[in-house]
Design a protein around this motif. Structure first.
Motif, PDB file in Angstrom:
ATOM      1  N   PHE A 147       0.822  -1.220   0.000  1.00  0.00           N
ATOM      2  CA  PHE A 147       0.000   0.000   0.000  1.00  0.00           C
ATOM      3  C   PHE A 147       0.852   1.265   0.000  1.00  0.00           C
ATOM      4  CE2 PHE A 147      -2.595   3.297   2.033  1.00  0.00           C
ATOM      5  CZ  PHE A 147      -3.737   3.241   1.231  1.00  0.00           C
ATOM      6  N   PHE A 148       1.919   1.288   0.802  1.00  0.00           N
ATOM      7  CA  PHE A 148       2.717   2.505   0.961  1.00  0.00           C
ATOM      8  C   PHE A 148       3.978   2.505   0.112  1.00  0.00           C
ATOM      9  CE2 PHE A 148       0.347   2.324   4.983  1.00  0.00           C
ATOM     10  CZ  PHE A 148      -0.171   3.607   5.021  1.00  0.00           C
ATOM     11  N   GLY A 149       4.260   1.424  -0.612  1.00  0.00           N
ATOM     12  CA  GLY A 149       5.531   1.364  -1.300  1.00  0.00           C
ATOM     13  C   GLY A 149       6.632   0.924  -0.354  1.00  0.00           C
ATOM     14  N   ASN A 150       7.862   1.038  -0.827  1.00  0.00           N
ATOM     15  CA  ASN A 150       8.963   0.524  -0.019  1.00  0.00           C
ATOM     16  C   ASN A 150      10.162   1.452  -0.111  1.00  0.00           C
ATOM     17  OD1 ASN A 150      10.713  -0.993   1.461  1.00  0.00           O
ATOM     18  ND2 ASN A 150      10.685  -2.790   0.157  1.00  0.00           N
ATOM     19  N   THR A 151      10.582   1.920   1.034  1.00  0.00           N
ATOM     20  CA  THR A 151      11.863   2.601   1.189  1.00  0.00           C
ATOM     21  C   THR A 151      12.596   1.933   2.346  1.00  0.00           C
ATOM     22  OG1 THR A 151      10.965   4.252   2.731  1.00  0.00           O
ATOM     23  CG2 THR A 151      10.901   4.787   0.364  1.00  0.00           C
ATOM     24  N   LEU A 152      13.892   2.170   2.434  1.00  0.00           N
ATOM     25  CA  LEU A 152      14.658   1.523   3.495  1.00  0.00           C
ATOM     26  C   LEU A 152      14.200   1.995   4.868  1.00  0.00           C
ATOM     27  CD1 LEU A 152      16.954  -0.401   4.182  1.00  0.00           C
ATOM     28  CD2 LEU A 152      18.539   1.541   4.032  1.00  0.00           C
ATOM     29  N   THR A 153      13.871   3.298   4.989  1.00  0.00           N
ATOM     30  CA  THR A 153      13.407   3.821   6.281  1.00  0.00           C
ATOM     31  C   THR A 153      12.080   3.193   6.679  1.00  0.00           C
ATOM     32  OG1 THR A 153      14.509   5.928   5.817  1.00  0.00           O
ATOM     33  CG2 THR A 153      12.840   5.914   7.548  1.00  0.00           C
ATOM     34  N   LEU A 154      11.143   3.129   5.726  1.00  0.00           N
ATOM     35  CA  LEU A 154       9.851   2.507   6.019  1.00  0.00           C
ATOM     36  C   LEU A 154      10.024   1.033   6.342  1.00  0.00           C
ATOM     37  CD1 LEU A 154       6.737   2.525   6.085  1.00  0.00           C
ATOM     38  CD2 LEU A 154       6.775   2.099   3.613  1.00  0.00           C
ATOM     39  N   PHE A 155      10.911   0.373   5.648  1.00  0.00           N
ATOM     40  CA  PHE A 155      11.108  -1.057   5.864  1.00  0.00           C
ATOM     41  C   PHE A 155      11.666  -1.328   7.260  1.00  0.00           C
ATOM     42  CE2 PHE A 155      13.584  -5.038   5.222  1.00  0.00           C
ATOM     43  CZ  PHE A 155      12.511  -5.863   4.938  1.00  0.00           C
ATOM     44  N   VAL A 156      12.658  -0.520   7.686  1.00  0.00           N
ATOM     45  CA  VAL A 156      13.215  -0.699   9.026  1.00  0.00           C
ATOM     46  C   VAL A 156      12.160  -0.392  10.079  1.00  0.00           C
ATOM     47  CG1 VAL A 156      14.948   0.135  10.647  1.00  0.00           C
ATOM     48  CG2 VAL A 156      15.571  -0.240   8.273  1.00  0.00           C
ATOM     49  N   GLY A 157      11.378   0.690   9.868  1.00  0.00           N
ATOM     50  CA  GLY A 157      10.328   1.016  10.821  1.00  0.00           C
ATOM     51  C   GLY A 157       9.272  -0.071  10.919  1.00  0.00           C
ATOM     52  N   LEU A 158       8.918  -0.668   9.770  1.00  0.00           N
ATOM     53  CA  LEU A 158       7.941  -1.756   9.776  1.00  0.00           C
ATOM     54  C   LEU A 158       8.490  -2.974  10.504  1.00  0.00           C
ATOM     55  CD1 LEU A 158       5.252  -2.973   8.794  1.00  0.00           C
ATOM     56  CD2 LEU A 158       6.417  -3.608   6.680  1.00  0.00           C
ATOM     57  N   MET A 159       9.749  -3.306  10.254  1.00  0.00           N
ATOM     58  CA  MET A 159      10.337  -4.446  10.947  1.00  0.00           C
ATOM     59  C   MET A 159      10.486  -4.164  12.435  1.00  0.00           C
ATOM     60  SD  MET A 159      10.667  -6.676   8.627  1.00  0.00           S
ATOM     61  CE  MET A 159      11.574  -7.859   9.583  1.00  0.00           C
ATOM     62  N   GLY A 160      10.530  -2.882  12.808  1.00  0.00           N
ATOM     63  CA  GLY A 160      10.605  -2.533  14.222  1.00  0.00           C
ATOM     64  C   GLY A 160       9.339  -2.853  14.994  1.00  0.00           C
TER      65      GLY A 160
END
Length: 290
Positions: A147-160
């Motif tokens: 839904f939101f796409g993928n960036t490294l910052t978003l990916f790390v935050g999601l994995m958090g």
């Protein structure tokens, strides 16, 4: 009698148990050595990588391991597998380490809020924790990234967000126990505010338990990142990660298995090493097991 010497006293059982606890098993030493090696490779990736991880060598496409000058071969574009593996280790460790810190920080904060306010706040936190535990994280991650796409910052935050409910339950339970033991209440009576009580007094007393939980969550986050990258929703090209390498290497498993086996072996050995060290730390630091 004078000619008979007294037999030496037997070593008490508690002393033997204490000596065994101080002795580090060989597997733990190997695990610590591998973790130190992986961290050193991640920190010195730009120095130890023999080639640029995106540099192609079309004349040596799909070169087998030990084919000089490429030590563990090349991929379908002629890129050096060793260089890509070194950079992938750095990226995967960065994601896993950042996500573990975020998960531990967020979960501990939620646990402290539940322990301090109790009542409805505690019920809401526990309800969210139950929802997180019941919802398969992979499905949640797929939905968010789609839904939101993928960036490294978003990916790390999601994995958090992975595993925060464990820290919340641990922090809440230990904070409530600290209040029951009396030392937290004694600090409050001399004028300390809630933030000082939780940060300066309760958190140091539960830090060992949280650290052990982090060592057990860390390999799970590595595997989760690898799975998402394998599906194409993790770290995006031109950046690479261990799961990304495994995903690209599956198409060449029969012709060039080293493309996939090198990162897959690294994932298995790293997660196994962290798990072994985490179990050993739990045995050393958990007072209920001593």
């Amino acid at each position: 009698m004078a000619g008979i010497e007294a037999a030496p006293a037997a070593t008490p059982a508690p002393d033997r148990r204490a000596r065994r606890r101080r002795t580090m098993p060989a597997l733990v030493r190997l695990g610590l050595g591998w973790i130190a090696l992986v961290i050193a490779v991640a920190l010195l990736a730009d120095v130890v990588a023999p080639y640029g991880f995106t540099t192609p060598d079309l004349r040596n496409r799909l070169a087998a391991p030990l084919h000089l000058p490429h030590l563990i071969g090349t991929d379908e574009l002629g890129r050096d597998v060793l260089s890509r593996l070194i950079v992938s280790i750095r990226v995967s460790l960065l994601v896993a380490f950042g996500a573990t810190l975020l998960s531990a920080g967020f979960g501990t904060t939620m646990g402290f809020l539940a322990a301090h306010f109790r009542g409805r706040v505690e019920q809401v936190v526990l309800m969210l924790a139950d929802f997180q535990a019941a919802m398969p994280f992979l499905i949640l991650a797929l939905a968010v990234l789609a839904f939101f796409g993928n960036t490294l910052t978003l990916f790390v935050g999601l994995m958090g967000l992975y595993g925060w409910e464990r820290y919340a339950r641990i922090a809440r339970g230990l904070a409530v126990a600290a209040g029951a033991q009396g030392y937290a209440g004694a600090v409050r009576q001399i004028g300390a505010g809630p933030l000082r009580v939780y940060i300066r007094h309760i958190l140091p007393n539960i830090a060992s338990t949280l650290i052990v939980s982090m060592t057990l969550t860390f390999p799970e986050i590595i595997l989760m990142e690898s799975g998402l990258s394998f599906l194409g929703l993790g770290v995006q090209p031109p950046m690479t990660s261990l799961g990304n390498m495994v995903g690209y290497g599956r198409d060449y498993l029969t012709r060039a298995p080293w493309i996939m086996l090198a990162p897959a072996t690294t994932i298995v050995v790293t997660t196994l090493a962290v798990s072994i060290v985490g179990d050993w730390l739990r045995d050393r630091l958990d007072p209920t097991l001593q």
